[in-house]
Scaffold this motif. Sequence first.
Motif, PDB file in Angstrom:
ATOM      1  N   TYR A   3      20.275  27.335  33.545  1.00 57.18           N
ATOM      2  CA  TYR A   3      19.526  28.115  32.564  1.00 57.18           C
ATOM      3  C   TYR A   3      19.895  29.592  32.691  1.00 57.18           C
ATOM      4  CZ  TYR A   3      16.621  23.903  32.852  1.00 57.18           C
ATOM      5  OH  TYR A   3      16.185  22.604  32.879  1.00 57.18           O
ATOM      6  N   LEU A   4      20.044  30.250  31.547  1.00 63.98           N
ATOM      7  CA  LEU A   4      20.188  31.702  31.533  1.00 63.98           C
ATOM      8  C   LEU A   4      18.811  32.317  31.378  1.00 63.98           C
ATOM      9  CD1 LEU A   4      23.195  32.151  29.070  1.00 63.98           C
ATOM     10  CD2 LEU A   4      23.284  31.973  31.577  1.00 63.98           C
ATOM     11  N   VAL A   5      18.521  33.353  32.159  1.00 62.10           N
ATOM     12  CA  VAL A   5      17.287  34.119  31.991  1.00 62.10           C
ATOM     13  C   VAL A   5      17.692  35.481  31.430  1.00 62.10           C
ATOM     14  CG1 VAL A   5      15.869  32.920  33.675  1.00 62.10           C
ATOM     15  CG2 VAL A   5      17.387  34.722  34.470  1.00 62.10           C
ATOM     16  N   MET A   6      17.289  35.776  30.202  1.00 66.60           N
ATOM     17  CA  MET A   6      17.795  36.983  29.536  1.00 66.60           C
ATOM     18  C   MET A   6      16.841  37.467  28.460  1.00 66.60           C
ATOM     19  SD  MET A   6      20.892  35.229  27.337  1.00 66.60           S
ATOM     20  CE  MET A   6      20.735  36.199  25.824  1.00 66.60           C
ATOM     21  N   GLU A   7      16.744  38.795  28.342  1.00 67.19           N
ATOM     22  CA  GLU A   7      15.944  39.396  27.285  1.00 67.19           C
ATOM     23  C   GLU A   7      16.659  39.264  25.939  1.00 67.19           C
ATOM     24  OE1 GLU A   7      15.365  43.254  29.728  1.00 67.19           O
ATOM     25  OE2 GLU A   7      16.405  41.544  30.629  1.00 67.19           O
ATOM     26  N   ASN A   8      15.901  39.359  24.873  1.00 61.43           N
ATOM     27  CA  ASN A   8      16.409  39.107  23.527  1.00 61.43           C
ATOM     28  C   ASN A   8      17.601  39.987  23.151  1.00 61.43           C
ATOM     29  OD1 ASN A   8      16.114  40.222  20.488  1.00 61.43           O
ATOM     30  ND2 ASN A   8      15.741  38.017  20.523  1.00 61.43           N
ATOM     31  N   ASP A   9      17.623  41.247  23.605  1.00 56.02           N
ATOM     32  CA  ASP A   9      18.706  42.138  23.180  1.00 56.02           C
ATOM     33  C   ASP A   9      20.066  41.685  23.680  1.00 56.02           C
ATOM     34  OD1 ASP A   9      17.873  42.793  25.791  1.00 56.02           O
ATOM     35  OD2 ASP A   9      18.587  44.849  25.601  1.00 56.02           O
ATOM     36  N   LYS A  10      20.118  40.836  24.703  1.00 54.71           N
ATOM     37  CA  LYS A  10      21.401  40.375  25.238  1.00 54.71           C
ATOM     38  C   LYS A  10      22.074  39.340  24.347  1.00 54.71           C
ATOM     39  CE  LYS A  10      20.417  41.523  30.039  1.00 54.71           C
ATOM     40  NZ  LYS A  10      20.314  41.022  31.439  1.00 54.71           N
ATOM     41  N   PHE A  11      21.359  38.851  23.328  1.00 59.25           N
ATOM     42  CA  PHE A  11      22.015  37.996  22.344  1.00 59.25           C
ATOM     43  C   PHE A  11      23.023  38.789  21.531  1.00 59.25           C
ATOM     44  CE2 PHE A  11      18.079  35.438  22.857  1.00 59.25           C
ATOM     45  CZ  PHE A  11      18.654  34.203  23.094  1.00 59.25           C
ATOM     46  N   TYR A  12      22.879  40.110  21.531  1.00 63.10           N
ATOM     47  CA  TYR A  12      23.702  40.960  20.676  1.00 63.10           C
ATOM     48  C   TYR A  12      24.594  41.916  21.470  1.00 63.10           C
ATOM     49  CZ  TYR A  12      19.953  39.127  17.837  1.00 63.10           C
ATOM     50  OH  TYR A  12      19.055  38.283  17.241  1.00 63.10           O
ATOM     51  N   PHE A  13      24.818  41.582  22.720  1.00 63.21           N
ATOM     52  CA  PHE A  13      25.667  42.404  23.565  1.00 63.21           C
ATOM     53  C   PHE A  13      26.496  41.482  24.451  1.00 63.21           C
ATOM     54  CE2 PHE A  13      26.826  44.730  27.352  1.00 63.21           C
ATOM     55  CZ  PHE A  13      27.194  45.971  26.865  1.00 63.21           C
ATOM     56  N   ASN A  14      27.735  41.853  24.748  1.00 61.85           N
ATOM     57  CA  ASN A  14      28.522  41.091  25.717  1.00 61.85           C
ATOM     58  C   ASN A  14      29.325  42.031  26.589  1.00 61.85           C
ATOM     59  OD1 ASN A  14      31.480  41.210  24.584  1.00 61.85           O
ATOM     60  ND2 ASN A  14      30.196  40.709  22.834  1.00 61.85           N
ATOM     61  N   ASP A  15      29.640  41.562  27.801  1.00 64.20           N
ATOM     62  CA  ASP A  15      30.380  42.403  28.741  1.00 64.20           C
ATOM     63  C   ASP A  15      31.780  41.850  28.964  1.00 64.20           C
ATOM     64  OD1 ASP A  15      30.805  44.490  30.701  1.00 64.20           O
ATOM     65  OD2 ASP A  15      28.642  44.520  30.998  1.00 64.20           O
ATOM     66  N   SER A  16      32.443  42.286  30.012  1.00 62.04           N
ATOM     67  CA  SER A  16      33.887  42.115  30.123  1.00 62.04           C
ATOM     68  C   SER A  16      34.360  40.770  30.662  1.00 62.04           C
ATOM     69  CB  SER A  16      34.455  43.229  31.014  1.00 62.04           C
ATOM     70  OG  SER A  16      33.834  43.198  32.294  1.00 62.04           O
ATOM     71  N   TYR A  17      33.533  40.077  31.481  1.00 64.10           N
ATOM     72  CA  TYR A  17      34.020  38.864  32.141  1.00 64.10           C
ATOM     73  C   TYR A  17      33.279  37.634  31.628  1.00 64.10           C
ATOM     74  CZ  TYR A  17      35.978  35.877  35.755  1.00 64.10           C
ATOM     75  OH  TYR A  17      36.658  34.879  36.417  1.00 64.10           O
ATOM     76  N   LYS A  18      34.011  36.633  31.148  1.00 63.81           N
ATOM     77  CA  LYS A  18      33.436  35.387  30.640  1.00 63.81           C
ATOM     78  C   LYS A  18      33.405  34.361  31.772  1.00 63.81           C
ATOM     79  CE  LYS A  18      35.563  36.414  26.177  1.00 63.81           C
ATOM     80  NZ  LYS A  18      36.551  35.969  25.165  1.00 63.81           N
ATOM     81  N   PHE A  19      32.198  33.962  32.188  1.00 64.71           N
ATOM     82  CA  PHE A  19      32.113  33.018  33.305  1.00 64.71           C
ATOM     83  C   PHE A  19      31.691  31.618  32.877  1.00 64.71           C
ATOM     84  CE2 PHE A  19      27.774  34.739  33.153  1.00 64.71           C
ATOM     85  CZ  PHE A  19      26.989  33.622  33.358  1.00 64.71           C
ATOM     86  N   ALA A  20      31.290  31.433  31.619  1.00 63.89           N
ATOM     87  CA  ALA A  20      30.887  30.114  31.140  1.00 63.89           C
ATOM     88  C   ALA A  20      30.939  30.092  29.621  1.00 63.89           C
ATOM     89  CB  ALA A  20      29.476  29.772  31.617  1.00 63.89           C
TER      90      ALA A  20
END
Length: 269
Positions: A206-223
Motif C-alpha cells: 500500500y502507498l500512504v500519500m496525501e492527495n497532492d502527490k497524485f499530481y506530482f512525480n519525482d526522479s526515480y521510478k521504483f514500481a
Amino acid sequence: MFIEERHEKIMEQLMAQGRVTVKELSQAFSVTEDCVRKDLRTMEKEGQLKRTYGGAVLSKDYPLRRDVIDRKEINPEKKAVIAETALGLLKENETVFLDISTTNILLARLLVQWDKRLVVVSNMLDILQILSAGTKITAIGTGGTMVRTVNGFLGAEAIDFIRHYSFDRAFLGTCGLDFTDSAVTTLGAEDGLTKRAILTSSRHNYLVMENDKFYFNDSYKFAHFDEIDGIITNRLPDASSLQALEAAGVTLYGAPAPKPDHGYREVLP
C-alpha cells in the motif's frame, strides 16, 4: 482582490487539491476566465505551476520539503486520516513493514495504542522509537547505512536484511505518481531500490500519500501501478486519475473529491 492575493489563493488550492480549473477560479474570484488564464501564465513563468487544458497542476519544479525533519509538521490532519485508514487494514499477528514516511510515524503511534500482537519491521528510527513502547509489538530495525535527511536506513545492507523477510503487508511512502508511465516515484535510486526490496518481500503493498502527490512525480521510478494493491490517501483524485489506477487493479482508500462550488471557501476545504 489584488493580483498577489489571487496568486496566493491559487497556490493554496494547488497545495490542497493538486490542480485548479479556470472555470472554478473565475467563479471564486468573480473575474473573467481570461483574467484567470493570465494569472496562470504568470505563475507558470515563475515555476509555480504547469498549465493544462482548462486549468493547471502543481509544477514539478515547485520546491518541496524533502527532508523528513521538514515534512513532519506538514498536513498533520491529512496524515492522521491516512494512518487511521491504514490501521483498519491490519490484522493481529501479522508481520508488517513500515517504510520511511512521516505518515507511517503516525501509524506507528496508532499501533502502540491498538495493543495487538504484531511483528513490525522498519528502516526509520522515528518509527522504531515509537514502537518500543508497544508491549505486544515485536519491533525490528533493518540496520544499514544511516541517512540523516530521512532519519533512517537505506542501501545495500538494509536491502539484504529486507530480502530475508516475508511481510503480510507493507506501507510505503512515495514522492508521487507518474501517470505518463504508470509509475510510482521517489527522490533517488538509493531510496527507490530499498522500496523495491520491500515491495518484492511483501504480499500486500500500500502507498500512504496525501492527495497532492497524485499530481506530482519525482526522479526515480521504483514500481508500477499494477504492483501496488492499494493507495491510502486523505481524498481521492480526479476522475481520470482514479480510472487509470482502478484499471491497473489498484484499490483506493479515501474520501471522494469535493464537488465544485461557487463559493471560494467551499473550493478550498
